[in-house]
Design an enzyme around this catalytic site. Structure first.
Site, short mmCIF file in Angstrom:
data_model
loop_
_atom_site.label_atom_id
_atom_site.label_comp_id
_atom_site.label_asym_id
_atom_site.label_seq_id
_atom_site.Cartn_x
_atom_site.Cartn_y
_atom_site.Cartn_z
N CYS A 2 -12.85 83.74 -57.55
CA CYS A 2 -14.16 83.64 -58.19
C CYS A 2 -15.23 83.53 -57.11
CB CYS A 2 -14.29 82.45 -59.13
SG CYS A 2 -13.11 82.47 -60.47
N ARG A 27 -13.42 88.43 -54.32
CA ARG A 27 -12.90 87.11 -54.70
C ARG A 27 -12.38 87.08 -56.14
NH1 ARG A 27 -14.44 83.23 -51.21
NH2 ARG A 27 -13.99 81.67 -52.78
N TRP A 73 -11.93 85.52 -61.35
CA TRP A 73 -10.49 85.77 -61.31
C TRP A 73 -9.89 84.74 -62.26
CZ3 TRP A 73 -5.86 83.30 -60.15
CH2 TRP A 73 -4.76 84.15 -59.95
N ASN A 99 -16.35 77.92 -59.61
CA ASN A 99 -15.19 78.49 -58.92
C ASN A 99 -14.25 77.34 -58.64
OD1 ASN A 99 -13.37 79.66 -57.12
ND2 ASN A 99 -14.77 79.49 -55.38
N GLY A 100 -13.01 77.43 -59.11
CA GLY A 100 -12.04 76.36 -58.88
C GLY A 100 -11.25 76.07 -60.14
N GLU A 477 6.26 93.31 -44.70
CA GLU A 477 4.83 93.56 -44.84
C GLU A 477 4.56 94.95 -45.42
OE1 GLU A 477 2.26 91.98 -44.97
OE2 GLU A 477 0.63 93.35 -44.50
N LYS A 481 2.53 95.70 -48.84
CA LYS A 481 1.36 96.59 -48.91
C LYS A 481 1.54 97.62 -50.01
CE LYS A 481 -1.08 94.95 -47.27
NZ LYS A 481 -1.05 93.77 -46.46
N GLU A 484 1.48 96.03 -53.65
CA GLU A 484 0.23 95.45 -54.14
C GLU A 484 -0.85 96.47 -54.45
OE1 GLU A 484 -1.35 93.64 -49.90
OE2 GLU A 484 -2.14 92.76 -51.72
N HIS A 500 25.22 93.95 -49.16
CA HIS A 500 25.67 92.72 -49.80
C HIS A 500 25.11 92.56 -51.21
CE1 HIS A 500 27.70 91.51 -46.18
NE2 HIS A 500 26.59 91.79 -45.49
N LYS A 595 -8.97 88.46 -53.18
CA LYS A 595 -8.81 88.37 -51.74
C LYS A 595 -8.53 86.95 -51.27
CE LYS A 595 -9.25 90.15 -47.57
NZ LYS A 595 -8.07 90.93 -47.15
C1 F6R Z 1 -1.79 90.86 -48.91
C2 F6R Z 1 -2.65 89.73 -48.65
C3 F6R Z 1 -2.19 88.40 -49.11
C4 F6R Z 1 -2.73 87.28 -48.20
C5 F6R Z 1 -2.37 85.91 -48.77
C6 F6R Z 1 -2.83 84.80 -47.86
O1 F6R Z 1 -2.34 92.05 -48.44
O2 F6R Z 1 -3.71 89.86 -48.12
O3 F6R Z 1 -0.81 88.33 -49.20
O4 F6R Z 1 -2.18 87.44 -46.93
O5 F6R Z 1 -2.96 85.76 -50.02
O6 F6R Z 1 -4.19 84.87 -47.63
P1 F6R Z 1 -4.84 84.27 -46.34
O7 F6R Z 1 -4.35 85.03 -45.16
O8 F6R Z 1 -6.31 84.43 -46.55
O9 F6R Z 1 -4.42 82.83 -46.28
#
Ligand code: F6R
Length: 600
Positions: A2, A27, A73, A99-100, A477, A481, A484, A500, A595
């Site tokens: 948010c 956000r 969000w 927000n929260g 990773e 990517k 998501e 396994h 994010k």
């Molecule tokens: C994936 C991604 C998330 C963040 C995770 C932690 O592309 O960006 O998995 O890495 O939410 O976020 P931070 O790094 O901001 O603590």
């Protein structure tokens, strides 16, 4: 999660709020709203969907010098018009954005608000109704606001409008980020300086449990006891162009392309005049005084932590454990006597990581945050901070922050090793320079990755990424990517582990993306590829020069073997990007995500 904005001044606030919300969309982006206050009262416009949808319903003719806004969000209640913010009290006098998460909202409802009819499912509505209740009971607005805050358990960043007051935005914060921006004859409120950088670069940082009375020409910060707090503003070092897409179709592509530049910036920033890498000596002492490093992180940052373990153990010979923040907080392992906790977080706001930080600080342990955002919560609350210098990362899927995290972790390992006279048999500055050049080569090979993505991922429902050693961590990773942003179910596996159990999922045509950048496991990972090919899989092998074979789909330039994750991740990022593009997915704002994950 948010985003909040607010404006009070002489201009029409509508466009300032909407532009601010567009910058905060990272956000949360499932619904949005604004409240505009003018002589005719408070006008609320809200809509499910993006800021673009909100723009479509805002009445252009409503002009107002005061306003607040929110991009959501969802936590309490589905994304819908009725659940979106701002929320209003029954009489319509008070209007609030939040927000929260208020953990005790249900309890408060039952204790104070049994006579109130709620229109939304949100925890936020409880806050605004409580303020109205206390005002109706005879308190001044500020006192009612303060009393409400003292009763809330949880996290909040709040901005409140009073229909009977055309001079004030009431603001408060606890655990969720919030800044007040200072202007000439106006002031603003924002979850992130990025939202208001077009109007000011002067900001006041707010601490938890502070209230701010924001007027056009005055800002007063108080604590919950009403004591006035003085605070010096800081200058947000943000270039407005850093947060624009420019000619790029997506932020993610721009951020992938920025990686060579970020690498060079990191080398430069962490170098002293003699050309040696350097880090705050207190941090290096904390490393040297610890008997084990515990890396705490989530998602991509956790994956960076796994690689960081290889760096710190391999270069500085210091044992490291890497933990998922949300698990660690409830299931703490036996700790050594002198642990040092390193929190890795792009945003510096991740609630899961913060919960661990709070806990280990209470236990008296030393803490370091590695983050991209100066002044972020994790940065402020840890004993030490190392900055990533990656510039704002706006696409929800992290790219340049990951490689920046790896570079900073490598530097931390190298400087620690040198401080202990541990021999480092390579020149990290030189090697990172080679990495930056190799990154450029990969970013220039986009067409090839577009082609690989089309060939391997255009029709599939799932995909597997396999590697061994440090390649395995990059595969985790790569899989994250891909899933998501393209919604293809993807998993990263240690090559030897497939047989396994997971190999049962291999069918005719299942895409397998295999990484082969490590000499010691080059033959064994290729053996694992053969096992899945024998069962019908469609293999895409990405190898490093010197280890490549005829069947490989792409060969990355040769770099120091320990540092390969800094570049082997780029094909993964680009393959995921194009897979999302081919499927018409919203690359920068994937569904259900945000994010900055500020709820546990
Ligand atoms: C994936 C991604 C998330 C963040 C995770 C932690 O592309 O960006 O998995 O890495 O939410 O976020 P931070 O790094 O901001 O603590």
């Amino acid at each position: 999660m948010c985003g909040i904005v607010g404006y009070i001044g002489n201009n029409d606030s509508k466009e300032i709020l909407l532009k601010g919300l567009e910058k905060l969309e990272y956000r949360g982006y499932d619904s949005a709203g604004i409240a505009l206050r003018n002589e005719r009262g408070i006008h609320v416009f809200k809509e499910k969907g993006r800021i673009a949808d909100l723009r479509g319903i805002v009445d252009e003719d409503v002009m107002a010098n005061i306003g607040i806004g929110h991009t959501r969000w969802a936590t309490h209640g589905v994304p819908s018009k009725v659940n979106s913010h701002p929320h209003q009290s029954t009489s319509g006098r008070f209007t609030l954005v939040h927000n929260g998460v208020i953990e005790n909202y249900d309890l408060l409802k039952r204790e104070f608000l049994t006579d109130v009819t709620f229109v939304s499912e949100t925890d936020t509505e409880v806050i605004v109704q409580m303020i109205e209740l206390f005002v109706q009971e005879g308190l001044e607005v500020l006192e009612a606001f303060r009393k409400t805050l003292t009763l809330l358990h949880g996290s909040y960043a709040l901005a409140l409008l009073d229909a009977q007051d055309d001079e004030t935005i009431y603001v408060a914060k606890n655990k969720s980020p919030l800044l007040v921006g200072l202007g000439d004859d106006f002031n603003v409120v924002a979850s992130d300086a990025m939202a208001m950088i077009q109007v000011t670069n002067q900001y006041l940082e707010l601490m938890d449990k502070e209230i701010v009375i924001v007027k056009k020409n005055d800002v007063t910060i108080q604590n919950l006891n009403g004591d006035i707090i003085s605070r010096v503003p800081f200058t947000a070092e943000l270039d407005a162009s850093d947060i624009e897409k420019g000619t790029y179709p997506h932020y993610m592509l721009k951020e992938i392309d920025e990686q060579p530049l970020v690498m060079r910036k990191i080398i430069q920033t962490y170098q002293n005049e003699q050309g040696e890498l350097t880090i705050n000596p207190e941090i290096i002492s904390a490393m040297n005084e610890s008997d084990r490093v515990y890396i705490i992180a989530a998602g991509t940052s956790y994956h960076a932590g796994l690689v960081g373990k290889q760096f710190i153990e391999g270069i500085a010979k210091l044992p490291v454990e890497v933990h998922i923040a949300s698990e660690f907080v409830y299931n703490m392992p036996l700790l050594t006597e002198k642990p040092l906790f390193i929190f890795i977080s792009q945003s510096g706001e991740t609630a899961d990581s913060r919960a661990v930080l709070v806990k280990v600080k209470e236990m008296g342990y030393r803490t370091l945050t590695i983050t991209n955002v100066p002044g972020s919560t994790l940065s402020r609350e840890a004993e030490y901070t190392l900055l990533l210098h990656a510039g704002p990362e706006i696409a929800v899927a992290s790219s340049k922050a990951y490689t920046a995290q790896l570079a900073v972790l490598a530097i931390l390992a190298e400087v620690t090793a040198k401080s202990q006279n541990i021999r480092v048999d390579f020149d990290l500055v030189h090697e990172l320079g080679i990495i930056a050049n190799a990154m450029e080569v990969l970013c220039d090979s986009k067409e090839l990755f577009e082609h690989i993505s089309r060939e391997f991922l255009s029709v599939t429902r799932n995909a597997f990424f396999i590697g061994r050693g440090v390649d395995y961590y990059v595969c985790l990773e790569g899989a994250l990517k891909l899933k998501e942003i393209s919604y293809i179910q993807a998993e990263g596996f240690a090559g030897g582990e497939l047989k396994h159990g997971t190999i049962a999922l291999i069918e005719e045509g299942t895409p397998i993306i295999a990484l082969a950048t490590q000499e010691s496991v080059n033959l064994s990972i290729r053996g694992n590829v053969k096992e899945v090919v024998a069962r019908g899989a469609n293999p895409c092998i990405i190898s490093m020069k010197g280890l490549n074979m005829d069947e490989d789909s792409f060969v990355i330039p040769e770099v120091h073997e320990l540092l390969t994750p800094l570049i082997s991740v780029i094909p993964m990022q680009l393959i995921a990007y194009y897979a999302a593009l081919h499927r018409d997915c919203d690359v920068d704002k994937p569904r259900n995500l945000a994010k900055s994950v500020t709820v546990e």
